[in-house]
Design an enzyme around this catalytic site. Structure first.
Site, PDB file in Angstrom:
ATOM      1  N   HIS A  78       0.825  -1.212   0.000  1.00 15.23           N
ATOM      2  CA  HIS A  78       0.000   0.000   0.000  1.00 15.23           C
ATOM      3  C   HIS A  78       0.858   1.261   0.000  1.00 15.23           C
ATOM      4  CE1 HIS A  78       0.225   0.056   4.561  1.00 15.23           C
ATOM      5  NE2 HIS A  78       0.221   1.352   4.330  1.00 15.23           N
ATOM      6  N   ASP A 123       0.054  -7.647   1.719  1.00 17.25           N
ATOM      7  CA  ASP A 123       0.463  -6.249   1.664  1.00 17.25           C
ATOM      8  C   ASP A 123       1.989  -6.156   1.689  1.00 17.25           C
ATOM      9  OD1 ASP A 123       0.462  -3.501   1.702  1.00 17.25           O
ATOM     10  OD2 ASP A 123      -0.162  -3.312   3.800  1.00 17.25           O
ATOM     11  N   SER A 213       4.255   2.595   8.050  1.00 14.09           N
ATOM     12  CA  SER A 213       3.964   1.601   7.020  1.00 14.09           C
ATOM     13  C   SER A 213       5.228   1.093   6.354  1.00 14.09           C
ATOM     14  CB  SER A 213       3.077   2.215   5.941  1.00 14.09           C
ATOM     15  OG  SER A 213       1.752   2.243   6.325  1.00 14.09           O
TER      16      SER A 213
END
Length: 260
Positions: A78, A123, A213
């Site tokens: 992402h 992911d 992230s």
């Protein structure tokens, strides 16, 4: 119980929607933190890199990544999903700074072919880089062992996520110790069985957040990269944070990098 499902990357402008991995609707009200983290020292986490991402809509994002080889970075899909270029900063605890840096384009980004933007399954993304020599400040981290769930193990997460809601992005790299939960406990929260998602306890007020992230989760004993920061959950009670499980994706990593 109202639950908020939060992508962790910081963007200048972000508007997203979709389904929660456990049902319902997700509202990406970005939260920004490694709560109760500590400042990292130079060389403490030589495997982490800071990623400054230029997106296709001319906005930008901040993520982390892990050096897994001289020419490969592992991060979250992402983070890279709408990237047009990524600048990688190596060997520094300062956000957007490095002992040196490399910039790569989309030809060097490999997202997991089964990445799902709604559920955050798979992911993961790989970034191919120019060759990087190892030093005290820049070095790789070993990948997780196959068929090891690491249940109950303590691990350290690191990143440049904001340290509390609405704070400025910290100048210095932050880290926090987190305990890995069992698969069953994780599945109970996300509402389905997934071997690709690893959850950590946030019961001590420590968790991952916006800007973290793609960053690493590495075990204390015999350091291994077991997780890649993916999402956090917010509700009227403490819920686990989620990482992509590295041990479940070793074949995919080997297929694209040749690493064992």
């Amino acid at each position: 119980m109202q639950v908020l499902f939060i992508l962790l990357s910081v963007t200048i402008s972000l508007s997203l929607g979709g389904k929660l991995p456990f049902g319902g609707t997700k509202n990406f009200n970005i939260q920004q933190r490694i709560y109760n983290g500590e400042d990292a020292q130079n060389g403490q986490f030589p495997y982490i890199v800071s990623l400054s991402i230029s997106l296709s809509d001319d906005n930008g994002a901040l993520c982390g990544g892990s050096i897994i080889d001289h020419t490969w970075i592992l991060t979250a899909a992402h983070c890279t999903h709408k990237a047009k270029s990524i600048k990688i900063f190596y060997g520094s605890t300062k956000v957007g700074q490095g002992e040196f840096s490399h910039e790569v384009n989309t030809d060097n980004i490999i997202e997991h072919e089964h990445y799902d933007d709604d559920t955050l399954e798979n992911d993961l993304a790989l970034i191919r880089t120019p060759h990087v020599d190892y030093s005290e400040l820049v070095n790789k981290v070993s990948l997780a062992d196959r068929d090891n769930d690491y249940e109950g193990a303590w691990a350290v997460a690191s990143g440049w996520g904001e340290t509390y809601d609405n704070s400025a992005t910290p100048e210095n790299l932050q880290f926090a110790d987190l305990q890995i939960k069992s698969k069953k406990d994780c599945w109970d929260v996300i509402g389905r069985e997934s071997d690709n998602i690893l959850c950590v306890s946030t019961s001590e007020g420590k968790t991952i957040g916006s800007g973290d992230s793609g960053g690493p989760l590495v075990t204390h004993d015999d350091p291994k990269l077991v997780g890649v920061s993916s999402f956090s959950l917010e509700a009227d009670e403490i819920l686990p944070a989620g990482f992509s499980r590295v041990s479940a994706n070793l074949d995919w990593i080997r297929e694209h990098t040749g690493l064992e």
